[in-house]
Design a protein around this motif. Structure first.
Motif, short mmCIF file in Angstrom:
data_model
loop_
_atom_site.label_atom_id
_atom_site.label_comp_id
_atom_site.label_asym_id
_atom_site.label_seq_id
_atom_site.Cartn_x
_atom_site.Cartn_y
_atom_site.Cartn_z
N VAL A 179 0.86 -1.18 0.00
CA VAL A 179 0.00 0.00 0.00
C VAL A 179 0.90 1.23 0.00
CG1 VAL A 179 -1.72 1.31 1.28
CG2 VAL A 179 -1.88 -1.17 1.17
N VAL A 180 0.63 2.17 -0.89
CA VAL A 180 1.43 3.38 -1.02
C VAL A 180 0.57 4.57 -0.62
CG1 VAL A 180 2.85 4.80 -2.56
CG2 VAL A 180 2.71 2.33 -2.91
N VAL A 181 1.11 5.43 0.26
CA VAL A 181 0.38 6.61 0.71
C VAL A 181 1.28 7.84 0.54
CG1 VAL A 181 -1.14 5.43 2.34
CG2 VAL A 181 1.12 6.15 3.08
N GLY A 182 0.65 8.97 0.26
CA GLY A 182 1.35 10.23 0.13
C GLY A 182 0.68 11.29 0.98
N GLY A 183 1.49 12.12 1.65
CA GLY A 183 0.94 13.08 2.61
C GLY A 183 1.33 14.51 2.35
N SER A 184 0.84 15.40 3.23
CA SER A 184 1.08 16.83 3.09
C SER A 184 2.49 17.22 3.51
CB SER A 184 0.05 17.62 3.90
OG SER A 184 0.14 17.29 5.27
N ASP A 185 3.25 16.31 4.12
CA ASP A 185 4.64 16.61 4.44
C ASP A 185 5.56 16.33 3.26
OD1 ASP A 185 4.44 13.87 4.42
OD2 ASP A 185 5.75 13.56 6.15
N GLY A 186 4.99 15.95 2.11
CA GLY A 186 5.78 15.67 0.92
C GLY A 186 6.36 14.28 0.88
N GLY A 187 6.02 13.42 1.85
CA GLY A 187 6.56 12.08 1.90
C GLY A 187 5.70 11.08 1.16
N ILE A 188 6.35 10.02 0.64
CA ILE A 188 5.65 8.92 -0.02
C ILE A 188 6.14 7.63 0.62
CG2 ILE A 188 5.16 7.77 -2.21
CD1 ILE A 188 5.98 10.39 -3.61
N ILE A 189 5.22 6.86 1.18
CA ILE A 189 5.57 5.67 1.96
C ILE A 189 4.91 4.45 1.33
CG2 ILE A 189 5.45 4.58 4.24
CD1 ILE A 189 5.16 7.37 5.44
N ALA A 190 5.71 3.39 1.16
CA ALA A 190 5.19 2.10 0.69
C ALA A 190 5.45 1.06 1.77
CB ALA A 190 5.86 1.71 -0.62
N TRP A 191 4.42 0.34 2.17
CA TRP A 191 4.59 -0.67 3.22
C TRP A 191 3.84 -1.95 2.84
CZ3 TRP A 191 -0.25 -1.63 5.44
CH2 TRP A 191 -1.19 -0.61 5.30
N LEU A 210 10.28 -4.33 7.53
CA LEU A 210 10.12 -3.39 8.63
C LEU A 210 10.79 -2.05 8.34
CD1 LEU A 210 8.88 -3.32 11.48
CD2 LEU A 210 11.13 -3.93 12.36
N THR A 211 11.97 -2.09 7.75
CA THR A 211 12.74 -0.87 7.51
C THR A 211 12.77 -0.51 6.03
OG1 THR A 211 14.81 -2.12 7.35
CG2 THR A 211 14.18 -1.30 9.52
N ARG A 212 11.73 -0.83 5.32
CA ARG A 212 11.66 -0.47 3.90
C ARG A 212 11.80 1.04 3.75
NH1 ARG A 212 9.01 -2.25 -0.96
NH2 ARG A 212 8.50 -4.21 0.07
N PRO A 213 12.74 1.53 2.95
CA PRO A 213 12.95 2.99 2.83
C PRO A 213 11.77 3.67 2.16
CG PRO A 213 14.28 1.81 1.21
CD PRO A 213 13.69 0.78 2.11
N HIS A 214 11.51 4.90 2.56
CA HIS A 214 10.46 5.68 1.94
C HIS A 214 10.82 5.98 0.49
CE1 HIS A 214 8.73 7.38 5.95
NE2 HIS A 214 8.75 6.07 5.90
N LEU A 215 9.82 5.99 -0.35
CA LEU A 215 10.06 6.41 -1.73
C LEU A 215 10.52 7.87 -1.76
CD1 LEU A 215 6.99 4.79 -3.52
CD2 LEU A 215 9.26 3.84 -3.16
N GLN A 216 9.92 8.67 -0.91
CA GLN A 216 10.30 10.09 -0.79
C GLN A 216 10.08 10.51 0.65
OE1 GLN A 216 9.32 12.98 -3.98
NE2 GLN A 216 8.19 14.08 -2.41
N ARG A 217 11.10 11.06 1.27
CA ARG A 217 11.00 11.45 2.67
C ARG A 217 10.27 12.78 2.82
NH1 ARG A 217 16.73 9.79 5.61
NH2 ARG A 217 16.46 7.54 5.38
N GLY A 218 9.49 12.86 3.88
CA GLY A 218 8.78 14.09 4.16
C GLY A 218 9.69 15.14 4.77
N PHE A 219 9.16 16.35 4.85
CA PHE A 219 9.95 17.46 5.37
C PHE A 219 9.14 18.13 6.47
CE2 PHE A 219 12.17 21.67 4.22
CZ PHE A 219 13.23 21.38 5.05
N HIS A 220 8.94 19.42 6.40
CA HIS A 220 8.20 20.13 7.44
C HIS A 220 6.74 19.69 7.48
CE1 HIS A 220 10.80 23.02 9.40
NE2 HIS A 220 11.39 23.25 8.25
N LEU A 221 6.20 19.63 8.71
CA LEU A 221 4.82 19.20 8.87
C LEU A 221 3.84 20.32 8.57
CD1 LEU A 221 5.19 17.32 12.27
CD2 LEU A 221 5.96 16.66 10.01
N LYS A 222 4.23 21.55 8.86
CA LYS A 222 3.35 22.71 8.66
C LYS A 222 4.10 23.77 7.86
CE LYS A 222 0.76 21.93 12.93
NZ LYS A 222 0.30 22.51 14.22
#
Length: 1069
Positions: free
Chosen positions: A298-310, A652-664
């Motif tokens: 499952v791949v999710v993308g958020g407002s912190d600019g991160g993209i996570i696949a788990w 468990l430690t699968r790297p993020h496709l893209q790491r997030g940055f600032h939350l706000k």
């Protein structure tokens, strides 16, 4: 002469991830206008390009391995890629009249259908995009979400979610001449906008989400696959669990996965039961989600600019490999459970190097569980002398066990024979001369720190004597001062230093000095004690390369270095757990294991997220965790039964496709230092609304690399400034001042250490050296709680700060004459303040406060040959100049010899002090400013305000005949329509000005001052997808400008200026 030609180019963006799409072995994503392709297996970014200008990507529709449609707003871009997805061969653009909601391929890619927000579907030809037909739904309404089904226009089905909580199921006309078609089904039940609609053909289930925080599951009963007209659709259940708007839900392996504004990922059963819940993206909004059937992720993308696949199955119990171990015989594989021996009470459990388990009973019996050789449980050791108080600890390599009794006996055992199916081997047994032992800790693989109940401590060393014999020798005995005695909780040896943490939050440092005799005696030299973890205990301390890492019950993760016999704090990170208990290294990253209430959690420092949770009952029980090769094991004791959970580190430690940055929102940025050799970089400090300061490396064409995170502010970081204290070949030292809400100001020292390898980014060490909070009246909050009174108004805020660099203040030299720096602070209470900071004793002192009558938004300074001027800008649009020369000189002459009670001293507001010069340059507040020095006495001040205007003011600062200063406004220029909204950023260069505004535009201007007359002309503007722009950082390299734009995200933009556009046009021809 013709105007120069300006070319803008977006280099990098970090903002909301609005779209993710799984396709075969790849993950396709949309971040702002940028389209990216990742390998789902390796997380490698194969392609990253900008496809839109000023428009975000809202949908991706791959047709084949070579053709992909990307849409957003009213635009569609068709990309033709090569076979490995790394190169764009062709790009076709298409525009429609309304906002695109969904795009669906038809007839093997020869045609496609587009549904727009007015609930109209149109048929298009692909080769040269041409509209063939257009059909509108009978119910004209606003559509927020939709999905188009079927593969041909003749049997197309549309599921459209409206703004009024309805889901319309309708079919376009079979006859292309018809313009409308009736609605087949209308699904009602939502109380808000329908934010997403999805359909799973395998289970015939429709999932819808809405603003009403619900997920609804609908079952479609089709009499025939083609006939939706006669189908029946029933609401199966409504799912409530999200605490904010739900953005999307999809069906995965007969479950429903939903994401929303509350940053939660929830897994539901079809019957409505919540099966699992996570928090992702640093507790920010999750906008996008998709599921890959090929990779089961499952791949999710958020407002912190991160993209996570788990991996989707990570949440299932069977993926934990959970087992209950019995020390009575063997593991019963059929029922996965065997009761413990009657009468045996387990006290401690540990994990050995090869994932074997050791258990210590209340009666001091040591059992060894080996499931590598037939799940065999072996009795290892039994001694009645150890039964009352028995201590057990394992070495860092998990190959050695140490056991201590209440009467001072110490036993060391090894697992060297366990790999051959044998039990633990006894190496050596000694007796401590100090009697009863209160704590026992391995400081390294061959050193034991033993603490007696009476206070003295002993450091023992394990040595091999011959092939099979070992000796345990006491190297040194020592004691802490009586006032600092406390139970030792953890210990480590790091570069000839012994460090241990106690129950009161102290970390003690001793130097290890080897004597010249032949006995290998070690002398301990007490160096330093640092109170680091508040009043709570230090739970774990370890050595990692050149640094020391510790965690404590205060929930903090700390980095240190030992230099000059002192423990120096490098960085501090707040952890999302009440009880961090262990630090682990896995795949080169740092994992923190600990407890929150009854859950055991593992948190990744690199990814800034919780990787797993286990309901174990809490940390007040026997437990252990370890990383062995590619396996993570968690062991805990519950109801006298040993439970073991095992995970694969790859999942468990699968790297993020893209790491997030600032939350706000990012509120401010400042350049700390830069390098132009081999690997060019710029180290930048960023402050944001989430009370955090990030130090990042900016490199051309690359995502920012986070060097450090400073997160100890209690409110938003609104402003910051930097100055250099020292430069040398080995390292550079900088002073960073951060401030913002709650009138809090912090001072940091930033050390940038050069390794000598110019191809590697330098190490950055940060330490907080001073923190200060003011109340409304200007005094420090030192009063007793009994004297505090409730106030009706909010706390004062620091709006802007500037470090005033005098000839006595450090700049870019190796040494400085006077060890202090002046700090100018603009405040919301209508004053601006002068502070000084002593770099030797790390003391911050408030000198004076100057009344400005209005909230001071911006503050800075000008320097002539002999005078220092401070300029302030307020909410009334006034630019004021203050002569600070006498104040600076008085402070320098006194060298800040403060009285004994200087900690509580504060110079009150100078009520009689008035500005030397004042001029109104804007109708309302001034949000941004910059200065340009024409000569040593003539300056141009550029300002941008809430009135959307750009203003240039030229001032002459001269000494009059009577010796007083004379300020003359030589020229003014203004453009009241420079932007469509308030201007939040301005930067002046020789001949050019860059401005940024909330209207999401960056503008490049040319300016001149011929015959003392100012003039400026807008050359070109660039529309960004970063919303609520707060400002930018800009630098120039010849005819190229690089702009770091920040607000609700961050974007790097390059502007290239060609002074001879006619020549460039000729070259193109």
């Amino acid at each position: 002469m013709s105007e120069p030609c300006i070319t803008f180019e977006s280099l990098y963006i970090n903002t909301d991830v609005t779209c993710v799409k799984c396709y075969g072995d790849y993950v396709l994503t949309g971040t702002g206008p940028w389209f990216s392709i990742y390998n789902a297996e390796t997380s490698e970014c194969l392609l990253n390009c900008s496809v839109f200008h000023g428009q975000r990507i809202h949908g991706i529709a791959p047709q084949s391995d070579e053709r992909i449609a990307i849409f957003g707003g009213r635009q569609v871009v068709f990309l033709h890629l090569n076979l490995n997805f790394k190169e764009i061969l062709n790009k076709i653009r298409c525009h429609v009249d309304e906002w695109i909601i969904d795009l669906h391929w038809l007839e093997c890619g020869r045609k496609f259908a587009i549904l727009t927000a007015d609930n109209v579907i149109s048929l298009w030809k692909m080769n040269e995009p041409e509209q063939l037909a257009k059909v509108s739904c009978k119910l004209n309404c606003l559509v927020y979400s939709a999905v188009i089904l079927k593969e041909s226009w003749s049997n197309l089905i549309v599921l459209a979610g409206t703004a009024f909580g309805k889901i319309l199921v309708w079919k376009p006309a079979l006859n292309l001449s018809e313009k409308q078609e009736h609605i087949l089904h209308t699904l009602t039940g939502h109380d808000g906008v329908v934010s997403s609609v999805s359909y799973d053909a395998e289970t015939s289930v429709i999932c819808t989400t809405s603003d009403d925080r619900s997920v609804k599951i609908w079952k479609v009963n089709l009499n025939h696959e083609e006939y939706w007209e006669t189908a029946s659709i029933q609401l199966v259940c409504s799912l409530y669990g999200h605490t904010a708007r739900v953005w999307k839900a999809v069906t995965v392996n007969r479950t429903v996965v939903s994401v929303g504004e509350d940053s939660s990922v929830m897994v539901w059963g079809f019957e409505g039961k919540l099966l699992k819940q996570w928090k992702y993206h640093q507790s920010t909004t999750i906008w996008a989600m998709d599921y890959s059937t090929e990779k089961n992720i499952v791949v999710v993308g958020g407002s912190d600019g991160g993209i996570i696949a788990w991996p989707f199955n990570m949440w299932r119990e069977e993926s934990l490999n959970h087992a209950q171990l019995s020390f009575h015989g063997c593991l019963n594989n059929s029922v996965n459970h065997v009761n413990h021996i009657d009468g045996i009470i387990l006290r401690r459990i540990l994990i050995l190097k090869d994932n074997h388990v050791v258990a210590l009973t209340k009666n001091a019996a040591l059992w060894h569980y080996d499931d590598c050789h037939g799940a065999e449980c072996k009795f290892t050791f039994d001694c009645k002398r150890f039964s009352n108080i028995c201590l057990l600890d394992i070495s860092t390599s998990r190959a050695l066990l140490a056991i201590a009794s209440c009467d001072g006996e110490i036993l060391v055992m090894s697992d060297e024979n366990c790999c051959r199916g044998e039990t633990l081997t006894k190496l050596v047994k000694v007796h401590s001369s100090e009697g009863a032992i209160s704590s026992l800790h391995w400081a390294s693989d061959d050193c034991l720190l033993v603490c007696s109940s009476s206070g003295p401590m002993e450091l023992w060393k394990l040595k091999a004597v011959g092939d099979e014999c070992h000796s345990l020798t006491c190297l040194q005995k020592f004691s802490l001062p009586t006032k600092k005695r406390s139970s030792v909780m953890t210990a480590v040896i790091h570069d000839s230093h012994l460090l241990f943490g106690d129950r009161t939050g102290n970390i003690h440092v001793y130097g290890l000095i080897t004597t010249d005799d032949n006995n290998g005696t070690v002398m301990l030299d007490k160096l330093h004690t640092k109170h680091q973890h508040g009043k709570e205990s230090v739970t774990f301390i370890m050595s990692l390369k050149s640094e020391i890492i510790s965690v404590g019950r205060d929930g903090m993760l700390c980095w240190f270095t030992v230099a000059n016999k002192t423990l120096h704090e490098v960085s501090v990170c707040r952890l999302p757990m009440e009880w961090p208990a262990r630090i682990l290294i896995a795949n080169g990253g740092i994992l923190i294991a600990g407890f929150v209430d009854v859950k055991f959690i593992v948190w990744s420092h690199e990814e800034k997220q919780i990787l797993l949770e286990v309901q174990c009952g809490g940390g007040h029980r026997a437990w252990d965790c370890a990383v062995n090769e590619d396996i993570f094991t968690f062991l805990y004791l519950k109801d006298n039964v040993v439970h073991r959970c095992i995970w694969s580190l790859v999942d468990l430690t699968r790297p993020h496709l893209q790491r997030g940055f600032h939350l706000k929102d990012i509120n401010c940025q400042k350049l700390i230092c830069e390098n132009t050799v081999k690997i060019p970089y710029r180290l930048v400090a960023c402050g944001s609304e989430n009370n955090t300061v990030y130090l990042i490396f900016l490199q051309a064409g690359m995502a920012p690399t986070v060097a450090a995170v400073l997160d100890t502010h209690i409110s938003s970081v609104r402003t910051l400034d930097v100055c250099c204290l020292r430069k040398s070949e080995e390292s550079d030292l900088f002073l960073l001042v951060t401030a913002g809400g709650r009138a809090q100001l912090k001072v940091w020292k930033i050390c940038v250490s050069h390794s000598g390898d110019e191809a590697v980014l330098p190490q950055v060490y940060c330490s907080e050296v001073c923190s200060d909070i003011l109340n409304k009246c200007g005094g420090k909050k030192k009063a007793s709680w009994k004297s505090l009174r409730p106030v009706a108004e909010a706390d004062m805020r620091y709006m802007d700060i500037c470090i005033l660099q005098t000839e006595h203040t450090p700049r870019d030299t190796c040494e400085y004459t006077v060890p202090f720096a002046f700090i100018l602070v603009g405040c919301s209470d209508g004053n601006w303040r002068l502070l000084n900071y002593n770099t030797q004793c790390d003391h911050l002192n408030h000198l004076k406060a100057f009344p400005s009558q209005m909230c001071v938004l911006k503050v800075g300074y000008l320097f002539t040959r002999s005078h220092y001027f401070v300029f302030t800008m307020d909410t009334n649009g006034c630019l004021k100049l203050w002569d600070l020369t006498a104040d600076i000189h008085d402070a320098v002459r006194s060298k800040f010899q403060m009285p004994n009670n200087h900690k509580n001293s504060f110079v009150q507001t100078e009520k009689q002090r008035k500005p030397l010069f004042s001029i109104k340059v804007h109708q309302t507040g001034i949000n941004s400013s910059d200065t340009f020095s024409v000569s040593c006495e003539r300056f141009v001040i550029g300002t941008g305000g809430d009135d959307n205007a750009l203003s240039l003011t030229m001032l002459d600062l001269k000494i009059g005949n009577a010796g007083d200063m004379d300020v003359v406004c030589v020229s003014q220029w203004e453009d009241t329509t420079a932007h469509l909204a308030q201007i939040t950023g301005i930067k002046m260069f020789n001949g050019f000005i860059i401005t940024g505004s909330v209207d999401q535009c960056i503008a490049l201007w040319s300016w001149s001052y011929l015959s003392c007359k100012l003039n400026a002309t807008k050359l070109q503007s660039f529309c960004s997808t970063i919303t609520d722009i707060k400002g930018f950082l800009a630098w120039r390299t010849e005819n190229e400008f690089t702009i770091s734009l920040y607000g609700q995200g961050m974007e790097l933009i390059r502007a290239i200026v060609n002074d001879d556009p006619d020549k460039e046009a000729a070259q193109k021809v």
